[in-house]
Design a protein around this motif. Sequence first.
Motif, mmCIF file in Angstrom:
data_model
loop_
_atom_site.group_PDB
_atom_site.id
_atom_site.type_symbol
_atom_site.label_atom_id
_atom_site.label_comp_id
_atom_site.label_asym_id
_atom_site.label_seq_id
_atom_site.Cartn_x
_atom_site.Cartn_y
_atom_site.Cartn_z
ATOM 1 N N ILE A 1 -3.047 -3.984 59.826
ATOM 2 C CA ILE A 1 -3.602 -3.519 61.314
ATOM 3 C C ILE A 1 -3.101 -4.437 61.638
ATOM 4 O O ILE A 1 -4.289 -5.692 61.891
ATOM 5 N N SER A 2 -3.346 -4.902 63.101
ATOM 6 C CA SER A 2 -3.382 -5.296 64.334
ATOM 7 C C SER A 2 -4.249 -5.842 64.293
ATOM 8 O O SER A 2 -5.244 -4.665 64.409
ATOM 9 N N PRO A 3 -5.377 -6.167 64.666
ATOM 10 C CA PRO A 3 -7.133 -6.747 65.020
ATOM 11 C C PRO A 3 -6.850 -6.140 66.789
ATOM 12 O O PRO A 3 -7.736 -6.753 67.574
ATOM 13 N N ASP B 1 -13.313 -9.458 68.562
ATOM 14 C CA ASP B 1 -14.034 -10.402 68.000
ATOM 15 C C ASP B 1 -13.677 -9.223 66.580
ATOM 16 O O ASP B 1 -14.204 -8.358 66.277
ATOM 17 N N LEU B 2 -14.398 -10.128 64.952
ATOM 18 C CA LEU B 2 -14.048 -9.863 63.579
ATOM 19 C C LEU B 2 -15.477 -8.506 63.878
ATOM 20 O O LEU B 2 -15.923 -7.827 63.448
ATOM 21 N N LEU C 1 -7.464 -18.126 63.329
ATOM 22 C CA LEU C 1 -7.073 -17.101 64.005
ATOM 23 C C LEU C 1 -7.382 -16.084 64.008
ATOM 24 O O LEU C 1 -6.830 -14.952 64.777
ATOM 25 N N TRP C 2 -8.897 -15.875 63.354
ATOM 26 C CA TRP C 2 -9.381 -14.965 64.132
ATOM 27 C C TRP C 2 -9.544 -15.287 65.836
ATOM 28 O O TRP C 2 -10.646 -14.151 66.619
ATOM 29 N N SER C 3 -9.631 -16.241 66.059
ATOM 30 C CA SER C 3 -10.412 -16.954 67.503
ATOM 31 C C SER C 3 -10.049 -15.791 68.729
ATOM 32 O O SER C 3 -8.382 -16.042 68.673
ATOM 33 N N ALA C 4 -10.136 -15.538 70.058
ATOM 34 C CA ALA C 4 -10.067 -14.708 70.611
ATOM 35 C C ALA C 4 -9.071 -15.710 71.609
ATOM 36 O O ALA C 4 -7.803 -15.613 72.617
ATOM 37 N N ASN C 5 -8.792 -17.593 71.515
ATOM 38 C CA ASN C 5 -8.634 -18.155 72.670
ATOM 39 C C ASN C 5 -7.318 -18.564 71.297
ATOM 40 O O ASN C 5 -7.013 -20.385 71.518
ATOM 41 N N CYS C 6 -7.011 -18.560 69.993
ATOM 42 C CA CYS C 6 -6.387 -18.905 69.654
ATOM 43 C C CYS C 6 -4.968 -18.769 70.065
ATOM 44 O O CYS C 6 -5.240 -17.592 70.211
ATOM 45 N N LYS C 7 -3.971 -19.901 70.520
ATOM 46 C CA LYS C 7 -3.103 -19.215 69.903
ATOM 47 C C LYS C 7 -1.621 -19.558 69.184
ATOM 48 O O LYS C 7 -1.556 -20.633 68.086
#
Length: 134
Positions: free
Chosen positions: A53-55, A101-102, A122-128
Amino acid sequence: MDLVFIRHGQGEHTLDIPKSLQIKDPPLTAKGEKQAKLLRNQFPLTNDDILIISPTRRTLQTAFMWSENIDCRKIVSPLVSPRIFPIIPDKNTLPCDKIIDLEIIQNDFPTFEIDTNVPLDLWSANCKIRLDTV
């Protein structure tokens, strides 16, 4: 083995495009909730099935409603998040497609597993996500 791709039910971010694409963390609409529940008949799950599942809230809600009362594995992974589109490393994701967020996932969907086989950043909202990380 069957592999089935399900996107998600209708989300709030699709109701007034392009303005609604700016909604952060959009949930399913009432229609989207009905669509998610209809999946139970269209693609019935068993305890042996696995959902990846996509977060994003709308995909988590879809998986939750689809798999209600089924003890299948439900794994949330940023590797299937909408951030991989478009595949242009220096571009930002639309607000409606930022992962949540996790802590929120764990709080709101406590029966779902978190994919721990991916780098924590990769869980960071700012991660590309870059092509060479997938």
